[in-house]
Scaffold this motif. Sequence first.
Motif, PDB file in Angstrom:
ATOM      1  N   GLN A 525       0.818  -1.212   0.000  1.00 14.88           N
ATOM      2  CA  GLN A 525       0.000   0.000   0.000  1.00 14.88           C
ATOM      3  C   GLN A 525       0.852   1.263   0.000  1.00 14.88           C
ATOM      4  OE1 GLN A 525      -2.851  -0.959  -1.119  1.00 14.88           O
ATOM      5  NE2 GLN A 525      -4.234  -0.152   0.425  1.00 14.88           N
ATOM      6  N   TYR A 549      -7.807  -3.370   1.337  1.00 15.89           N
ATOM      7  CA  TYR A 549      -8.685  -3.171   2.488  1.00 15.89           C
ATOM      8  C   TYR A 549      -9.791  -4.226   2.532  1.00 15.89           C
ATOM      9  CZ  TYR A 549      -6.326   1.210   3.444  1.00 15.89           C
ATOM     10  OH  TYR A 549      -5.377   2.155   3.757  1.00 15.89           O
ATOM     11  N   THR A 552      -8.157  -7.244   4.201  1.00 16.77           N
ATOM     12  CA  THR A 552      -7.944  -7.092   5.648  1.00 16.77           C
ATOM     13  C   THR A 552      -9.232  -6.883   6.431  1.00 16.77           C
ATOM     14  OG1 THR A 552      -7.558  -4.707   5.412  1.00 16.77           O
ATOM     15  CG2 THR A 552      -5.633  -6.163   5.308  1.00 16.77           C
ATOM     16  N   ASP A 554     -11.322  -4.189   6.240  1.00 23.57           N
ATOM     17  CA  ASP A 554     -11.665  -2.787   6.515  1.00 23.57           C
ATOM     18  C   ASP A 554     -12.620  -2.314   5.424  1.00 23.57           C
ATOM     19  OD1 ASP A 554     -11.781  -0.090   7.150  1.00 23.57           O
ATOM     20  OD2 ASP A 554      -9.691  -0.013   7.777  1.00 23.57           O
ATOM     21  N   THR A 555     -13.889  -2.670   5.589  1.00 22.28           N
ATOM     22  CA  THR A 555     -14.885  -2.464   4.537  1.00 22.28           C
ATOM     23  C   THR A 555     -15.068  -0.998   4.191  1.00 22.28           C
ATOM     24  OG1 THR A 555     -16.059  -4.467   5.209  1.00 22.28           O
ATOM     25  CG2 THR A 555     -17.283  -2.869   3.888  1.00 22.28           C
ATOM     26  N   LYS A 557     -13.053   1.625   4.358  1.00 22.29           N
ATOM     27  CA  LYS A 557     -11.972   2.201   3.542  1.00 22.29           C
ATOM     28  C   LYS A 557     -12.006   1.625   2.124  1.00 22.29           C
ATOM     29  CE  LYS A 557      -8.705   3.657   7.070  1.00 22.29           C
ATOM     30  NZ  LYS A 557      -8.640   2.939   8.324  1.00 22.29           N
ATOM     31  N   ALA A 558     -12.368   0.352   2.005  1.00 18.80           N
ATOM     32  CA  ALA A 558     -12.492  -0.237   0.674  1.00 18.80           C
ATOM     33  C   ALA A 558     -13.575   0.476  -0.131  1.00 18.80           C
ATOM     34  CB  ALA A 558     -12.810  -1.723   0.787  1.00 18.80           C
ATOM     35  N   TRP A 561     -12.395   3.947  -1.277  1.00 20.50           N
ATOM     36  CA  TRP A 561     -11.506   3.934  -2.443  1.00 20.50           C
ATOM     37  C   TRP A 561     -12.265   3.594  -3.727  1.00 20.50           C
ATOM     38  CZ3 TRP A 561      -7.236   6.219  -3.336  1.00 20.50           C
ATOM     39  CH2 TRP A 561      -6.317   6.467  -2.327  1.00 20.50           C
ATOM     40  N   ARG A 755      -3.580  -4.861   9.580  1.00 22.03           N
ATOM     41  CA  ARG A 755      -4.476  -3.726   9.823  1.00 22.03           C
ATOM     42  C   ARG A 755      -3.823  -2.694  10.737  1.00 22.03           C
ATOM     43  NH1 ARG A 755      -8.478  -7.829   9.982  1.00 22.03           N
ATOM     44  NH2 ARG A 755      -8.298  -7.994  12.259  1.00 22.03           N
ATOM     45  N   LEU A 758      -1.237  -0.829   8.742  1.00 28.45           N
ATOM     46  CA  LEU A 758      -1.874   0.063   7.779  1.00 28.45           C
ATOM     47  C   LEU A 758      -2.327   1.355   8.462  1.00 28.45           C
ATOM     48  CD1 LEU A 758      -3.987  -2.518   5.720  1.00 28.45           C
ATOM     49  CD2 LEU A 758      -2.118  -1.109   4.840  1.00 28.45           C
ATOM     50  N   ARG A 759      -2.894   1.230   9.658  1.00 26.93           N
ATOM     51  CA  ARG A 759      -3.369   2.429  10.359  1.00 26.93           C
ATOM     52  C   ARG A 759      -2.208   3.331  10.769  1.00 26.93           C
ATOM     53  NH1 ARG A 759      -7.418  -1.473  13.542  1.00 26.93           N
ATOM     54  NH2 ARG A 759      -9.097  -1.518  11.996  1.00 26.93           N
ATOM     55  N   GLU A 762      -1.061   5.065   7.687  1.00 29.61           N
ATOM     56  CA  GLU A 762      -2.036   6.090   7.301  1.00 29.61           C
ATOM     57  C   GLU A 762      -1.852   7.339   8.168  1.00 29.61           C
ATOM     58  OE1 GLU A 762      -5.328   2.667   6.211  1.00 29.61           O
ATOM     59  OE2 GLU A 762      -5.622   3.965   7.950  1.00 29.61           O
TER      60      GLU A 762
END
Length: 778
Positions: A525, A549, A552, A554-555, A557-558, A561, A755, A758-759, A762
Amino acid sequence: MRYRVNDFEIDTNAYSIKHRDMPIAVEPKVFDVIVYLIVNRDRVVTRQAFFDAIWTGLAVSDATLSNHIKFARTALHDDGQRQAVIKTIHGRGYQFVAPVTEIPDPPTNNPVLPEQTAPGGSQANSVHSRFNRFVFAAITLLTLAVLMLFIWQINGGITPSESESSESGVSTAADKSIAILPFTYASDTAEDAFFSDGMHSALLAQIAAYPALKTIAKGSVAHYDPATADVKAVGTTLSVATVLLGEVKRAGQQIRVDVQLIDTANARQLWAGTYTRALTAENIFIIQQAISLDIAKALNLALTAKQNSQHQHFPTQNLAALGYYFQGKSLANQGTTQDNTKAIEYLEQAIKADPSFALAYAELARLELNQIHWAGKPVEQQVRIASPLIERALALQPTLGEAFVALGVLHVFKQRFGDAETAFTQALDIIPGNVTALSEYGNLLLWKLRRIEQAEAVFAKAVAISPLDPLLKTQWVSALIDAGRFVQARMIIDTLIEQNPTFAPAYRSRSDYYYWLGHALPASQVALSQNLQYSPEAPFNSMIMAQVYILTGDTQKAVDWLAHSLSLAPGSDNMLLANAMIAHLTGKHGKALDMFLQLPANQHVFPVYMFDLVEVGQGLGRARDVENHYRQFFPSLFQDAVNVDASNFIPAVAVARLMINRGEYARGHALLDKCLTVVTTAPFGGWSTKESDWKTRIYLAKGEIELAARSFADYVAAGHGADSIVSSPTYAPLKDHPVFQRALSDMQNTLKNARQWLRKLEDSGEIMLPGSLNPHSQ
């Protein structure tokens, strides 16, 4: 000699490295560095020792050695932080510190020559060098060119006095390679600039039709300024023996072209020519063809009857049409959406000025099809525009190679992959050195036919013709990654980014590298965010960001995008797919199914979603709708004699499940057996298809629970996983199996860790979110 280092085996006789019996691709010099360190593992090897042993007689920078050490570590699963295999001794050099076991070669009746020792040392280099020189000499003797078959006077009245040659021309096979640098123009007017560029492109296309002559493509020669280029350096970088320099000057109703052919070994002029004619379209092509034949003569090329016939055809005799064509080609070479659109306008004017200009029709058709990707225009619309243009081009000139390239691209979008391959091979038979034809054919092999090894070979050939074309190299990297050749892919990616830190596609390649090598989702990412930083308007890359996402779990954020991709290209064919994915992720399964069933075959870019249609359709009582969808796009899969390969095994698994669900057990299992053969035969669909755990899915469809559980454990051990597996009905039969439970727990922990990373990334700004700006760009 063979050496064992951890799980690696280094064979100096086979010049190979294997990791658990799997070959590892490394560059020859990287291999030499590894072996030299192993042979001298009892001491610290200084930089100078490396230079003397590995790069004997060559001027090499410290950076070159550092890069080779980095690649050597990567090949042996080491890095600069751990240094568990190759240790840096600061201020002194490097030492091989991992345990080494020597494995003697099996006894042989043949005596071992003294030179066949120490591949990293100077003796091995000299043996390798002498062998190469022997092969080189043999090839040279076998491929000496015959005398030219043409009379010079056929070229529009250009007489021999217009050109001058040195007494000794180029004659050996190794010398039959050329880089035609961009032509300079003698005035500052934009008109002369595009005219010069157009003549240069036309000459390149003409010369590229000579299969006996290696001709570097425009994508690589365009990097050079002919006014300042060092021909010796050009020869070294592009691996060519000759360079052609040229200047175009328009003066009133006259055009003059000056050219000179230079030997890159010594910068000696081999031949020079001046061509002056009245400014007409016919005379421009006469000059171009005269230069082509002069080059063939200077390099002792023997032209075939077919190549001779190509010299007799003038694409247009309308000067205005030719000017529009040159302007369109010049803009198309810039590689941006805006330039592609403007180029189309010029080509339309070229056809209006000369309705019989076949080459303009072919180029216009290809650019119209490019608009599907460049501008997000609908496939059906662009296919409808391009089809009559290609038909017209081939009607006017049935042997036009560029028209067959456009025809191949058209067939790809129409899902006629067999016809596409035929068209591309026809194009390459006519214009064998055409990089566009090779690139399009490679993409067909890689993404549609899934013939990974063949695709890699085609891209490698294209890169040899255009070694400085960065976009072409990213295509090659995709094939290398799918073939599992990660070390070679990483070398190319790192070099591309080092040479051009703002080249967005290289970061997409780096993202793919991390994604497929070990499912390193955070690192993937970060790289994809860098891609978006330099190319923020590419909607498909936003969809790829969403995919991570989704994996992982994370609905939100998916969905964000996917919505962002829709905002970038609201009228594209991807719009329906993105909306279908959003509906599926947010639990609107009926709506999602309706959208998925409307997708054309060319939009099956995430095949796992099409596979999941079976599950969704059954849950909604709409299995018949799903079956009709597959019957429409994959009718052959419902025939008993169907051939299943890497290009169609995913829908074949879905169709087999439909058959079993309606009681056709024998047919369904027979089809699944064919699918299983595909996924258990390397490289089947390529490295990337491992992500979706197809082997486990097939075993589950066959009811083989024990094999499915073991397969899933292997899938998780390789670093893969998806949050959707936890609640997927497909995996429900495994829920009580202890092997599955342990692997599922490992997978969940891995995804949880991903996850968290990723956070963090971010929050630090290293991973972009929709609408955000990477702070590194400021």
